[in-house]
Structure formats: structure tokens, C-alpha cells
Design an enzyme around this catalytic site. Structure first.
Site, mmCIF file in Angstrom:
data_model
loop_
_atom_site.group_PDB
_atom_site.id
_atom_site.type_symbol
_atom_site.label_atom_id
_atom_site.label_comp_id
_atom_site.label_asym_id
_atom_site.label_seq_id
_atom_site.Cartn_x
_atom_site.Cartn_y
_atom_site.Cartn_z
ATOM 1 N N ARG A 112 66.359 37.707 31.415
ATOM 2 C CA ARG A 112 67.735 37.218 31.331
ATOM 3 C C ARG A 112 67.985 36.187 30.244
ATOM 4 O O ARG A 112 69.134 35.801 30.037
ATOM 5 C CB ARG A 112 68.145 36.672 32.700
ATOM 6 C CG ARG A 112 68.065 37.754 33.774
ATOM 7 C CD ARG A 112 68.539 37.284 35.131
ATOM 8 N NE ARG A 112 68.354 38.365 36.090
ATOM 9 C CZ ARG A 112 67.328 38.454 36.939
ATOM 10 N NH1 ARG A 112 66.402 37.513 36.954
ATOM 11 N NH2 ARG A 112 67.224 39.465 37.772
ATOM 12 N N ASP B 269 70.099 33.550 49.096
ATOM 13 C CA ASP B 269 69.352 32.453 48.483
ATOM 14 C C ASP B 269 70.228 31.628 47.553
ATOM 15 O O ASP B 269 71.380 31.955 47.269
ATOM 16 C CB ASP B 269 68.111 32.981 47.780
ATOM 17 C CG ASP B 269 68.421 33.947 46.660
ATOM 18 O OD1 ASP B 269 68.575 33.488 45.526
ATOM 19 O OD2 ASP B 269 68.512 35.166 46.924
ATOM 20 N N TRP C 103 63.969 31.651 40.438
ATOM 21 C CA TRP C 103 63.939 32.692 39.406
ATOM 22 C C TRP C 103 65.042 32.598 38.374
ATOM 23 O O TRP C 103 64.987 33.295 37.369
ATOM 24 C CB TRP C 103 63.940 34.066 40.072
ATOM 25 C CG TRP C 103 64.969 34.232 41.152
ATOM 26 C CD1 TRP C 103 64.898 33.738 42.421
ATOM 27 C CD2 TRP C 103 66.193 34.952 41.070
ATOM 28 N NE1 TRP C 103 66.018 34.103 43.133
ATOM 29 C CE2 TRP C 103 66.825 34.851 42.333
ATOM 30 C CE3 TRP C 103 66.821 35.683 40.056
ATOM 31 C CZ2 TRP C 103 68.056 35.438 42.598
ATOM 32 C CZ3 TRP C 103 68.049 36.273 40.335
ATOM 33 C CH2 TRP C 103 68.651 36.151 41.584
ATOM 34 N N ASP D 103 69.134 36.838 53.295
ATOM 35 C CA ASP D 103 68.835 36.893 51.861
ATOM 36 C C ASP D 103 70.000 36.332 51.056
ATOM 37 O O ASP D 103 70.426 36.893 50.055
ATOM 38 C CB ASP D 103 68.506 38.314 51.408
ATOM 39 C CG ASP D 103 67.965 38.377 49.978
ATOM 40 O OD1 ASP D 103 67.829 37.301 49.353
ATOM 41 O OD2 ASP D 103 67.695 39.466 49.486
ATOM 42 N N GLY E 228 60.912 35.666 46.205
ATOM 43 C CA GLY E 228 61.664 35.774 47.447
ATOM 44 C C GLY E 228 61.363 36.980 48.304
ATOM 45 O O GLY E 228 61.510 36.919 49.521
ATOM 46 N N GLU E 229 60.954 38.068 47.720
ATOM 47 C CA GLU E 229 60.666 39.287 48.481
ATOM 48 C C GLU E 229 59.160 39.556 48.570
ATOM 49 O O GLU E 229 58.728 40.672 48.831
ATOM 50 C CB GLU E 229 61.369 40.486 47.832
ATOM 51 C CG GLU E 229 62.846 40.575 48.121
ATOM 52 C CD GLU E 229 63.651 39.461 47.483
ATOM 53 O OE1 GLU E 229 64.481 38.854 48.194
ATOM 54 O OE2 GLU E 229 63.459 39.176 46.290
ATOM 55 N N ASN F 244 65.131 32.994 48.323
ATOM 56 C CA ASN F 244 65.154 33.191 49.773
ATOM 57 C C ASN F 244 63.745 33.185 50.350
ATOM 58 O O ASN F 244 62.761 33.412 49.645
ATOM 59 C CB ASN F 244 65.841 34.520 50.116
ATOM 60 C CG ASN F 244 65.185 35.692 49.419
ATOM 61 O OD1 ASN F 244 65.443 35.937 48.246
ATOM 62 N ND2 ASN F 244 64.327 36.421 50.118
#
Length: 562
Positions: free
Chosen positions: A137, A308, A244, A306, A199-200, A262
Site C-alpha cells: 500500500r 479492528d 498493518w 473482526d 489478525g487472522e 483484530n
């Protein structure tokens, strides 16, 4: 004999020559911390342009009167279209720097688009097995380098002039953690700060600072608090978190503000992670020199949905003598905090459709009437969907209009919670604890909108509706303009005061990245990344099957006046 006048004339000439030479030297100096704190309106030197995260350009050559005359100045293709083009370019002293999928980095002439150099990162093959890839990004710049985090867990510094490696530092064991870097770093003084994906995943996510000069790790902050009251049993070992996306910085308070990811698993079937799960789904204030936590505010205690806090921007602003931080949670609620201590100033919803809570107390931030999906194997209707009230794309605040231009999504989902055992060997596996399918809101069709609001009170001045919820960032300028690209590939310029459409152009692929404005040799440009991509897009076909066939792309379109 020389007269007094001639001596004064000679002195004047000497001073003029000296001033010109000093200006040339200053122009040639590499971007350092001092240049990042001094706002040159011609440049876009960091992800949000300025430390306050406004995404606002003070350039006004292009304005409401003449924006209709915008035309394409040049186009640059990155050469790789998988997951589109999600980044926000940088422009410093007439040179554009941007990063595309697979960590391809380019330096271009900002006036012509001619390539100056490119750098194609040699990535570990493990990258192709990761969930978070191949997008990136954005870049950071400073101290004569451009910096970025890689898909295989490194931070790389490239010489701004040549594109050659200055240094490479490995921070993550990607083969083991399945984690990486996808967001733009932030240069603060002599540090480069960035957070990882987590997070995942059944890991402990961190935020790092490395020395800008050599990549040596200066500090790391673990977003999983070492506290059995916050993480019951061994759940903290698999807690997720991370940071992130890109934070903000207040030089006066010397505080970096960062949103965290999250907790894992995303969905708790009951007892999966007892406690409030700090410091996930929180805004944290860190000392950039040491990484010491100064304060935290958890927007979603024990996040069940979720939702976050890692996404978007944290606006640093002063209002009525108060030092405020405006941050949008993924839930669609906006938290306005005292940025000196993290105390709640106000909370307001930017979406109309939500049922995960009945409300959030605007004075305390308490979640009232929580509605967590907990019943294993039975679908639970939840609003908003996992993509959020807004995704990670950013809005834009104009200090001229005092309005925050921001997108929102009115979409729901059915969540089916599933018990899951965390997998950490030989590498970390995804740890969602459930699955979801997009659904229309009760009594109507899902849609998206672009709003102009007061960021502190939430009062709305105007709104634009979209059939397909937009996922691109927003740009506002001193020309009283708002630029935004939609999912169908149309970028538009709106009147910042009224929302009236003043200009549009079809780029051929939808928009996920961030438009910017800059100036070269006195001429203003608008640069728009075009290229539809995002994991979020995988949710759309359940409601809009045609989106699956929207064309991919990866190009920078640059516009200027005729």
C-alpha cells in the site's frame, strides 16, 4: 575610489548569488526528518502526505472553475495486475515514487512519467503461499532513501537517486509466521516505523522501529499484552493483532498513534480467548524514540466481529483548545479521543446500518447491547460486514472547509462460527474461527456513499451514493475539490462545499489506491492509481455477481490542465 553605492551594489549581488546557491543546495538535499515536518505544498512526501494524516493538498491552481479542463498528462503501467494497484504514490522534488504488487518500486519524472529507475524485489517463494499478498500500500521516504516492507518479512531501503539497495533488514520469519508487511512505513526522526499483518493468524503481532541509517532494529512493541486477565489460558500465544496500516505522528507531543489489528481467532465461539484481549482493536500512543506505550484506548474490547482498529487514518487536530485524535474503527463508528491521554471526547456512527451493538456511548465509548455471533454452525446476521463500515482506504480532511470527506459501506453478512484449533507447525495457518457471506441490509439494497462531515461531531453536509460500495481513498485540495475513484473505474472531482460533480474520467479499472496532488515547475498535477484488487472484492459477487468480471489493471493516471 569606489562609491558607497557601488559597494552596496556589489554586496547585494554577492548576497543574491549566495542565496541562490543555498537554495540549490537545499533543493538537492535528501529528504530527512526536518523536511518531513516542514510542509512543502509541491510535494507528497509520505503516505498521508503529512503527519496529521489529512490527505489534503494546499495546491489550488486546479480549482472548481477550471477542473473541467483536466486532461491526461501521462500514464505509467506497473506491469503486474494481480490484486490491482493499492498504493498511494509519493512525490518529492518533482520525482514520483510508487510501489506495486510483488513489491515492484518505481521512480518517475513527475512531469512526464519517464522512468528514472525501477527495483523489482527478489522475493522468497514462500510469498505465493501467503494469505496477505501480493499487494503493497505504500512507501516511506527520508534520509535520502525510500523504504518499504516486503511480502517476505523484510524492510528495504533504496537510494532515492539510483534505486540501489542502501540496506536490507529481516524482521519477520515469514516461513514460520505466515505474516508479512503490506502497509506503508512512517519515517519519524531517525526511525522507520511499520507494523505487520497478524489478525487472522495464531501468532503475536508487533509494531517495529528500525534505524533509518542502517536498518538495525531499534524497538518492537508486542500488540498482545502479557496479562492472563486480558488473555485467559494460553490464548495470548495465538492472539493475532499487529498493526498493518500506517500511523500518525504529533511532533509537539512526540507521540506516534497507531491502530492495531483484530484478535485471533476473528470469531470467538465462546471461551476461545477470555478477557478484553488488549492491545488488539485499539489505538495506541507510542514514544517513537523508545517504543514505550504512553496510552491506549481499546475501541472494541474483546472484538467479536473482526472490527479492528488497524485501518485508515488517525487525524491529528485541534478543536476549541483541545488536542484531538479522530479515528475510524472498522465497525463504522468514529472515535474522537484526547490525544494527550486517550480519553473519549465523542463517538459517532458514519454508517446507518449496524446491529453488532445497539449503540456506543458517546461519552464513555462503552459498547451497549453487544450482539456477538457465538452459536457454532448456525448463521448469525451481522451488520456491518467483515469489510467494515469502511475498509482500510482513507478519507481526507480539509482544514479549509473543516470537512472530512470519507466513504462508507451499508452492507451486512451472515457469520457462521466454527470451532478451530490453531495451527502453528510447520507454519501458522489461518485462524478465523468462522466464515461469512455478504447480505443486503434489512428492507433494502446494500450500497456505499461518500460523505462530507464534521470529523468531531459527525454532522453531515452532503453525501453521494454508489451502487457498489467504494474502496478507494479520497483526496481534498485547497482548490475546494474532492477527488475519488469508484469500483467501476471512474474518477471524479466534486465541489468540496456542495458535493456537485465537476469532472470525471474513466481509467478502465476500478480504484483501490490513493489519489494525490503535487506540483512540478509551477504546474499542478493530480495522480490517480487505477487497478482493481483487494481481498475484500471476493465478498462482492455474493450481492453483485458482475463485479467478478470487472477488469483488472495497474496504472498511474496523471492529470493536469490543458
Amino acid at each position: 575610489m569606489r562609491t558607497r553605492t557601488s559597494r552596496y551594489t556589489t554586496l547585494t549581488v554577492v548576497l543574491l548569488v549566495a542565496s541562490v546557491l543555498l537554495a540549490c543546495v537545499a533543493h538537492a538535499q535528501p529528504t530527512g526528518a526536518s523536511r518531513l515536518t516542514s510542509d512543502d505544498p509541491n510535494n507528497w512526501p509520505m503516505y498521508h502526505r503529512t503527519y496529521d494524516a489529512y490527505r489534503y493538498s494546499p495546491l489550488a491552481q486546479i480549482n472548481k472553475t477550471n477542473v473541467k479542463d483536466l486532461q491526461v498528462a501521462w500514464v505509467h503501467q506497473s506491469g503486474v495486475v494481480v490484486q490491482g494497484l493499492e498504493s498511494t504514490p509519493l512525490v518529492i522534488d518533482g520525482i514520483m515514487y510508487y510501489i506495486a504488487s510483488n513489491n515492484r518500486v518505481f521512480a518517475l519524472d513527475g512531469a512526464t512519467g519517464k522512468e528514472i529507475w525501477h527495483y523489482y524485489t527478489k522475493l522468497d517463494p514462500v510469498v505465493t503461499t501467503l494469505f496477505f499478498q501480493p499487494y503493497n500500500r505504500g512507501l516511506a521516504a527520508g534520509h535520502g532513501n525510500v523504504y518499504f516492507g516486503t511480502l517476505d518479512g523484510r524492510v528495504i531501503a533504496l537510494n532515492m537517486k539510483t534505486g540501489k539497495e542502501t540496506w536490507v533488514a529481516t524482521l519477520l520469519d515469514t516461513k514460520k509466521c505466515s505474516c508479512n508487511f503490506t502497509g506503508a512505513p512512517l519515517v519519524v526522526k531517525d526511525k522507520v516505523i511499520l507494523g505487520q499483518t497478524a489478525g487472522e493468524l495464531p501468532i503475536q503481532g508487533k509494531i517495529f522501529a528500525v534505524k533509518a541509517s542502517n536498518g538495525e532494529k531499534a524497538w518492537e512493541f508486542n500488540t498482545i499484552k502479557n496479562d492472563p486477565k486480558s488473555w485467559g489460558g494460553e490464548s495470548g500465544k495465538f492472539g493475532g493483532g499487529g498493526g498493518w496500516m500506517t500511523g500518525s505522528y504529533d511532533p509537539a507531543l512526540n507521540l506516534v498513534y497507531w491502530g492495531t489489528g483484530n484478535p485471533a481467532p476473528d470469531y470467538d465461539w465462546g471461551g476461545a480467548r477470555p478477557g478484553d484481549n488488549l492491545y488488539t482493536s485499539s489505538v495506541i500512543a507510542l514514544d517513537p524514540d523508545t517504543g514505550q506505550l504512553k496510552w491506549h484506548y481499546q475501541e472494541m474490547p474483546h472484538d467479536d466481529w473482526d472490527y479492528d482498529s488497524g485501518l485508515g487514518e488517525s487525524l491529528v487536530m485541534d478543536r476549541d483548545g483541545k488536542k484531538l485524535l479522530v479515528h475510524q474503527n472498522k465497525s463504522g463508528f468514529v472515535f474522537v479521543l484526547d490525544r494527550t491521554n486517550g480519553k473519549v471526547h465523542n463517538v459517532w456512527p458514519m454508517t446507518h446500518t449496524y446491529n453488532f451493538v445497539k449503540s456506543i456511548d458517546p461519552k464513555t465509548g462503552e459498547l451497549i447491547g453487544r450482539n456477538p455471533p457465538r452459536e457454532v454452525g448456525k448463521p448469525t446476521f451481522v451488520c456491518p460486514w467483515i469489510a467494515g463500515g469502511r475498509s482500510w482506504n482513507s478519507g481526507s480532511y480539509s482544514p479549509k472547509s473543516k470537512l472530512w470527506y470519507n466513504t462508507a459501506m451499508e452492507v451486512c453478512e451472515e457469520v457462521t462460527v466454527e470451532k478451530q484449533t490453531p495451527v502453528t507447525e510447520p507454519a501458522a495457518g489461518l485462524f478465523f474461527g468462522g466464515d461469512q457471506v455478504a447480505k443486503h441490509p434489512p428492507g433494502g439494497e446494500a450500497y456505499g456513499h461518500l460523505d462530507a462531515r464534521d470529523p468531531v461531531t459527525g454532522e453531515r453536509k452532503w453525501t453521494i451514493h454508489f451502487k457498489y460500495p467504494p474502496i478507494g481513498s479520497v483526496l481534498s485540495t485547497a482548490g475546494d475539490l474532492v477527488f475519488h475513484g469508484d469500483l467501476e473505474g471512474v474518477v471524479r472531482a466534486y465541489d468540496g462545499d456542495s458535493g456537485a460533480e465537476l469532472w470525471h474520467f474513466r481509467t478502465g479499472s476500478g480504484h483501490r489506491g490513493g489519489p494525490i496532488s503535487y506540483s512540478v515547475n509551477g504546474k499542478q498535477y493530480i495522480a490517480v492509481p487505477s487497478g482493481l484488487g483487494s481481498l475484500v472484492l471476493g465478498l462482492y459477487p455474493a450481492l453483485w455477481p458482475e463485479v467478478e468480471h470487472f477488469p483488472a489493471g495497474s496504472a498511474i493516471f496523471v492529470f493536469t490542465l490543458k
